[in-house]
Design a protein around this motif. Structure first.
Motif, mmCIF file in Angstrom:
data_model
loop_
_atom_site.group_PDB
_atom_site.id
_atom_site.type_symbol
_atom_site.label_atom_id
_atom_site.label_comp_id
_atom_site.label_asym_id
_atom_site.label_seq_id
_atom_site.Cartn_x
_atom_site.Cartn_y
_atom_site.Cartn_z
ATOM 1 N N PHE A 240 0.927 -1.126 -0.146
ATOM 2 C CA PHE A 240 0.057 -0.120 0.019
ATOM 3 C C PHE A 240 0.955 1.118 0.125
ATOM 4 O O PHE A 240 1.981 1.301 -0.495
ATOM 5 C CB PHE A 240 -1.068 -0.126 1.018
ATOM 6 C CG PHE A 240 -1.817 -1.249 1.159
ATOM 7 C CD1 PHE A 240 -3.048 -1.271 0.331
ATOM 8 C CD2 PHE A 240 -1.620 -2.221 1.892
ATOM 9 C CE1 PHE A 240 -3.840 -2.155 0.068
ATOM 10 C CE2 PHE A 240 -2.472 -3.461 1.827
ATOM 11 C CZ PHE A 240 -3.583 -3.486 0.991
ATOM 12 N N THR A 254 -6.855 2.512 4.114
ATOM 13 C CA THR A 254 -7.090 1.215 3.683
ATOM 14 C C THR A 254 -8.203 0.649 4.152
ATOM 15 O O THR A 254 -8.347 0.663 5.445
ATOM 16 C CB THR A 254 -5.853 0.520 3.799
ATOM 17 O OG1 THR A 254 -4.696 1.026 3.432
ATOM 18 C CG2 THR A 254 -5.907 -0.936 3.535
ATOM 19 N N THR A 256 -10.674 -2.606 4.781
ATOM 20 C CA THR A 256 -10.557 -4.318 4.950
ATOM 21 C C THR A 256 -11.909 -4.685 5.396
ATOM 22 O O THR A 256 -12.605 -4.045 6.136
ATOM 23 C CB THR A 256 -9.315 -4.613 6.051
ATOM 24 O OG1 THR A 256 -9.487 -4.137 7.134
ATOM 25 C CG2 THR A 256 -8.074 -4.222 5.288
ATOM 26 N N ASN A 279 -8.431 -3.034 0.410
ATOM 27 C CA ASN A 279 -8.389 -2.093 -0.929
ATOM 28 C C ASN A 279 -7.842 -0.717 -0.194
ATOM 29 O O ASN A 279 -8.178 -0.144 0.761
ATOM 30 C CB ASN A 279 -9.869 -1.865 -1.188
ATOM 31 C CG ASN A 279 -9.690 -0.943 -2.578
ATOM 32 O OD1 ASN A 279 -9.182 0.051 -2.635
ATOM 33 N ND2 ASN A 279 -10.352 -1.470 -3.647
ATOM 34 N N GLY A 280 -6.484 -0.372 -0.989
ATOM 35 C CA GLY A 280 -5.765 0.820 -0.523
ATOM 36 C C GLY A 280 -5.130 1.378 -1.551
ATOM 37 O O GLY A 280 -4.779 0.710 -2.619
ATOM 38 N N ARG A 289 -4.442 2.044 -7.090
ATOM 39 C CA ARG A 289 -4.846 1.142 -5.920
ATOM 40 C C ARG A 289 -4.281 -0.217 -5.891
ATOM 41 O O ARG A 289 -3.911 -0.740 -6.756
ATOM 42 C CB ARG A 289 -6.143 1.251 -5.515
ATOM 43 C CG ARG A 289 -6.871 2.869 -5.805
ATOM 44 C CD ARG A 289 -8.350 2.867 -5.314
ATOM 45 N NE ARG A 289 -8.498 2.397 -3.923
ATOM 46 C CZ ARG A 289 -8.458 3.329 -2.922
ATOM 47 N NH1 ARG A 289 -8.366 4.636 -3.208
ATOM 48 N NH2 ARG A 289 -8.617 3.078 -1.491
#
Length: 429
Positions: A240, A254, A256, A279-280, A289
């Motif tokens: 990330f 981020t 999760t 996702n980040g 990303r």
């Protein structure tokens, strides 16, 4: 006056020891033996308080023997318990390891022994306590030879309605089953290679908040988690953002999510299945990303119907990573699977195999352009709940090192010793 008081108290004790049946002769009859004993205790307390009142010229409390049943907490005992509960649970867990390598190793875990000879994997200070009836505080500080690291420090709720729970602070992200565990909870000396490459050598963690809920209406036990954290790259978020200064808006956090289901297949078999997602931003370009998908299973056999401490567990974790780079998307995956046999309360053994795919032109691992494999086997001996010795052999295959000064096959022999003291940190026994 003191002589009279001493004489009266002596008489009281003599009456209690020599003729208890006479003292209780007037007790209220009961239809059961338990009721008779309770009535005798109440009568004894009443006699003692009456004698003390005569000695000290003070009136006995009205119905004092009946107001509090035998064994009920007094104001003093409640106060003492409250003061004691203010002391947190504290433990220290020391992890040491000796290591031998056939060639230059490529250890990716932050706690992995990477030097020939002796290694300090960490000294963990764990502190935790309830904060009143509504919150709980937990923390874990790890001491190294070079400094101190705050692994976790967060507060959790204890009384939210509808089976909800929340926590906030610095914490390990719930991604898979292994990422949220600490060194002394691992089944191997080294960290999972898959977890180290995709999540980071120290595991995925950061400052943030999390909400979770236990869904009782689903068959078995179903729970979901949703978290948002400041996760930057390096040892605690390798895939990330490069640094915390790159997190400028809410979209840079981020996010999760995890869902897991636990089912009792039979009286001796249990199954846990989980799905995870992260996702980040990765800051390789504008709005680029990273996504990581995870799936894990844990199958456990324990002969509850037959008794004994022997059990077998089979754990598998799979991760798929997609990273946006300028003009392309890199995709790689890894799988880690291990089987552990707990022979009895002192002995256990386990084997683990891992496979990680490779991609070309990876900015994080430019030399890692071929698939990598690692196999490990260990045997553990626990003299008690609070100590453990573990011998582990590993074989690491890195074909991309062929033709270089380093061997593509690296053998490793590791000997780990763990010691824990305090209220927590004991190994499962």
């Amino acid at each position: 006056m003191n002589m009279h008081r001493s004489f009266a108290l002596a008489i009281c004790c003599a009456l209690c020891l020599v003729a208890p049946n006479n003292l209780f002769a007037q007790s209220t009859p009961s239809s059961t033996e338990d009721d008779t004993e309770a009535a005798q205790e109440l009568s004894l307390e009443a006699e003692l308080e009456a004698l003390e009142a005569e000695v000290y010229d003070t009136p006995a409390p009205a119905d004092s023997a009946l107001a509090l049943p035998s064994g009920a907490p007094t104001a003093a005992s409640v106060g003492a318990a409250a003061l004691q509960s203010m002391n947190p649970d504290i433990s220290f867990i020391l992890s040491l390891a000796g290591a031998w390598f056939s060639d230059e190793p490529d250890m990716r875990g932050g706690h992995d022994p990477s030097n020939f000879g002796f290694n300090l994997q960490g000294l963990e200070l764990a502190v935790g306590s309830d904060v009143g009836p509504y919150f709980r505080f937990d923390s874990a500080l790890v001491f190294y030879q070079g400094g101190v690291e705050m692994e976790e420090a967060y507060a959790s709720t204890l009384a939210l309605p509808a089976q909800f729970q929340a926590r906030a602070g610095q914490f390990k992200t719930r991604f898979g089953r292994l990422n949220s565990t600490h060194l002394h909870q691992w089944n191997f000396v080294t960290q999972s290679l898959v977890s180290a490459k995709f999540l980071g050598g120290e595991g995925l963690r950061g400052l943030g908040a999390e909400v979770s809920r236990l869904a009782l209406w689903v068959p078995g036990t179903f729970r979901w988690y949703l978290a948002a954290q400041n996760i930057s790259s390096g040892a605690t978020g390798r895939s990330f953002a490069p640094s915390s200064s790159d997190i400028e808006t809410f979209s840079d956090l981020t996010v999760t999510a995890r869902a897991e289901e636990f089912v009792e297949l039979s009286s001796n078999w249990d199954l846990l299945f989980g799905l995870s997602y992260a996702n980040g931003v990765n800051k390789t370009g504008r709005d680029n990303r990273t996504e990581i998908y995870g799936a894990d299973t844990y199958l456990k056999w324990r002969p509850r119907t037959e008794g004994g401490r022997s059990q077998v567990g089979w754990q598998t974790e799979f991760m798929l990573r997609r990273r946006q780079l300028p003009g392309t998307v890199l995709q790689d995956f890894g799988v880690s699977s291990w089987v552990q046999w707990t022979i009895n309360q002192r002995w256990a053994t386990a084997v683990r195999g891992e496979y990680i795919s490779a991609v070309d032109s990876d900015p994080l691992d430019p030399e890692w352009n071929e698939d990598r494999r690692r196999a490990e086997a260990q045997v553990s001996f626990a003299p008690s709940h609070f100590s453990r010795l573990r011998l582990q052999y590993g074989l690491d295959h890195m074909p991309y090192r062929a033709g270089t000064s380093d061997d593509e096959w690296v053998q490793m022999v590791l000997l780990q010793a763990e010691f824990s003291v305090g209220a927590h940190g004991a190994h499962s026994y």
